[in-house]
Scaffold this active site. Structure first.
Site, PDB file in Angstrom:
ATOM      1  N   LYS A   1       0.824  -1.215   0.000  1.00 27.33           N
ATOM      2  CA  LYS A   1       0.000   0.000   0.000  1.00 27.33           C
ATOM      3  C   LYS A   1       0.863   1.272   0.000  1.00 27.33           C
ATOM      4  CE  LYS A   1      -4.031  -2.197   2.193  1.00 27.33           C
ATOM      5  NZ  LYS A   1      -5.062  -2.083   3.276  1.00 27.33           N
TER       6      LYS A   1
ATOM      7  N   TYR B   1     -12.704  -1.498  -3.524  1.00 31.30           N
ATOM      8  CA  TYR B   1     -13.159  -1.656  -2.133  1.00 31.30           C
ATOM      9  C   TYR B   1     -14.680  -1.504  -2.024  1.00 31.30           C
ATOM     10  CZ  TYR B   1      -8.392  -1.811  -0.302  1.00 31.30           C
ATOM     11  OH  TYR B   1      -7.096  -2.189   0.005  1.00 31.30           O
TER      12      TYR B   1
ATOM     13  N   PHE C   1     -15.013   3.968   7.553  1.00 24.23           N
ATOM     14  CA  PHE C   1     -13.621   4.157   7.133  1.00 24.23           C
ATOM     15  C   PHE C   1     -13.457   4.220   5.619  1.00 24.23           C
ATOM     16  CE2 PHE C   1     -14.259  -0.467   7.683  1.00 24.23           C
ATOM     17  CZ  PHE C   1     -13.836  -0.952   6.453  1.00 24.23           C
TER      18      PHE C   1
ATOM     19  N   ARG D   1      -2.617 -14.484   4.693  1.00 23.19           N
ATOM     20  CA  ARG D   1      -3.303 -13.700   5.740  1.00 23.19           C
ATOM     21  C   ARG D   1      -2.546 -13.842   7.063  1.00 23.19           C
ATOM     22  NH1 ARG D   1      -7.546 -10.124   4.321  1.00 23.19           N
ATOM     23  NH2 ARG D   1      -8.073 -10.276   6.524  1.00 23.19           N
TER      24      ARG D   1
ATOM     25  N   THR E   1      -5.721  -6.935  10.623  1.00 22.87           N
ATOM     26  CA  THR E   1      -5.993  -5.680   9.905  1.00 22.87           C
ATOM     27  C   THR E   1      -5.527  -4.473  10.719  1.00 22.87           C
ATOM     28  OG1 THR E   1      -7.955  -6.752   8.985  1.00 22.87           O
ATOM     29  CG2 THR E   1      -7.801  -4.363   8.736  1.00 22.87           C
TER      30      THR E   1
ATOM     31  N   ASN F   1      -2.116   0.360   6.525  1.00 23.77           N
ATOM     32  CA  ASN F   1      -1.588  -0.861   7.162  1.00 23.77           C
ATOM     33  C   ASN F   1      -0.697  -1.700   6.235  1.00 23.77           C
ATOM     34  OD1 ASN F   1      -3.598  -1.805   5.544  1.00 23.77           O
ATOM     35  ND2 ASN F   1      -4.731  -2.889   7.129  1.00 23.77           N
TER      36      ASN F   1
ATOM     37  N   HIS G   1      -2.120  -5.489   1.483  1.00 20.77           N
ATOM     38  CA  HIS G   1      -3.413  -6.149   1.281  1.00 20.77           C
ATOM     39  C   HIS G   1      -3.194  -7.630   1.015  1.00 20.77           C
ATOM     40  CE1 HIS G   1      -7.436  -6.896  -0.408  1.00 20.77           C
ATOM     41  NE2 HIS G   1      -6.813  -7.615  -1.325  1.00 20.77           N
TER      42      HIS G   1
HETATM   43  P1  IDP Z   1      -8.224  -6.636   5.432  1.00 24.72           P
HETATM   44  O1  IDP Z   1      -7.395  -5.704   4.590  1.00 24.72           O
HETATM   45  O2  IDP Z   1      -7.450  -7.163   6.604  1.00 24.72           O
HETATM   46  O3  IDP Z   1      -8.886  -7.738   4.635  1.00 24.72           O
HETATM   47  P2  IDP Z   1     -10.813  -5.328   5.499  1.00 24.72           P
HETATM   48  O4  IDP Z   1     -11.804  -5.472   6.600  1.00 24.72           O
HETATM   49  O5  IDP Z   1     -11.090  -6.020   4.215  1.00 24.72           O
HETATM   50  O6  IDP Z   1      -9.384  -5.754   6.091  1.00 24.72           O
HETATM   51  O7  IDP Z   1     -10.644  -3.770   5.242  1.00 24.72           O
HETATM   52  C1  IDP Z   1      -9.974  -3.290   4.093  1.00 24.72           C
HETATM   53  C2  IDP Z   1      -9.023  -2.185   4.514  1.00 24.72           C
HETATM   54  O8  IDP Z   1      -9.775  -1.086   5.044  1.00 24.72           O
HETATM   55  C3  IDP Z   1      -8.063  -2.556   5.668  1.00 24.72           C
HETATM   56  O9  IDP Z   1      -6.912  -3.239   5.226  1.00 24.72           O
HETATM   57  C4  IDP Z   1      -7.731  -1.175   6.222  1.00 24.72           C
HETATM   58  O10 IDP Z   1      -6.798  -0.500   5.379  1.00 24.72           O
HETATM   59  C5  IDP Z   1      -9.078  -0.476   6.111  1.00 24.72           C
HETATM   60  N1  IDP Z   1      -9.887  -0.637   7.343  1.00 24.72           N
HETATM   61  C6  IDP Z   1     -10.667  -1.701   7.670  1.00 24.72           C
HETATM   62  N2  IDP Z   1     -11.278  -1.532   8.850  1.00 24.72           N
HETATM   63  C7  IDP Z   1     -10.875  -0.332   9.295  1.00 24.72           C
HETATM   64  C8  IDP Z   1     -11.152   0.427  10.505  1.00 24.72           C
HETATM   65  O11 IDP Z   1     -11.910   0.000  11.393  1.00 24.72           O
HETATM   66  N3  IDP Z   1     -10.531   1.635  10.615  1.00 24.72           N
HETATM   67  C9  IDP Z   1      -9.700   2.129   9.655  1.00 24.72           C
HETATM   68  N4  IDP Z   1      -9.421   1.472   8.520  1.00 24.72           N
HETATM   69  C10 IDP Z   1      -9.991   0.252   8.345  1.00 24.72           C
HETATM   70 MG    MG Z   2     -10.313  -7.612   3.153  1.00 27.10          MG
END
Ligand code: IDP
Ligand code: MG
Length: 139
Positions: free
Chosen positions: A11, A51, A59, A87, A93, A114, A117
């Site tokens: 990212k 997304y 978010f 994963r 996450t 973070n 992906h």
């Molecule tokens: P993942 O990337 O671990 O699969 P997802 O729930 O699919 O997590 O969310 C996609 C992306 O959205 C996350 O990687 C993160 O960058 C962002 N995200 C998800 N949940 C939150 C949150 O509660 N606060 C801020 N950003 C979030």
């Molecule tokens: Mg995801």
């Protein structure tokens, strides 16, 4: 050799912080083969579509803004049990909850920024990979 595939993106935070090499090293050392890779940049429209499953969540706007804030590295990775194995390698996450040694623990800036992906299913790996690479059947 062989195995299943997953899709990943390094990212914009990790690209800005100069972590591309360190992250690819972790990926290789954990037994993933890089089948395709490219450095590219999301447009707002493509980030919103990628997304789309998160549209309307609190978010979402921040996530789209962040994912468009600089270049990313998109890649197709192969390993046995690729989805679950990857994963596990990237971690929770929320980097504050990620286990020691995971990519998010090591390299992430924040919950949204973070670092990396990883697809959550075989079906989504194909869909997400198709966003950046043609002829996904070859994998
Ligand atoms: P993942 O990337 O671990 O699969 P997802 O729930 O699919 O997590 O969310 C996609 C992306 O959205 C996350 O990687 C993160 O960058 C962002 N995200 C998800 N949940 C939150 C949150 O509660 N606060 C801020 N950003 C979030
Ligand atoms: Mg995801």
């Amino acid at each position: 050799m062989g195995g299943s595939i997953t899709f990943t993106m390094i990212k914009p935070d990790a690209v800005r912080n100069n972590f591309i090499g360190a992250i690819l090293k972790q990926i290789n050392e954990n037994g993933f083969r890089i089948k395709a890779i490219k450095m590219t940049h999301f447009t707002r429209e493509r980030a919103e579509a990628f997304y789309g499953v998160h549209a309307g969540k609190f978010f979402f706007d921040g996530l789209v803004e962040f994912m468009c804030s600089g270049p990313i590295v998109a890649a197709i990775l192969e390993k046995e049990n690729a989805i679950d194995s990857f994963r596990e390698l990237i971690g929770n996450t929320n980097p504050e909850k990620a286990d020691e040694g995971t990519i998010r623990k090591l390299f992430a800036e924040s919950f949204t920024a973070n670092a990396i992906h990883g697809s959550d299913s075989d079906e989504n790996a194909l869909l997400e990979g198709s966003f950046f690479f043609s002829v996904m059947e070859q994998f």
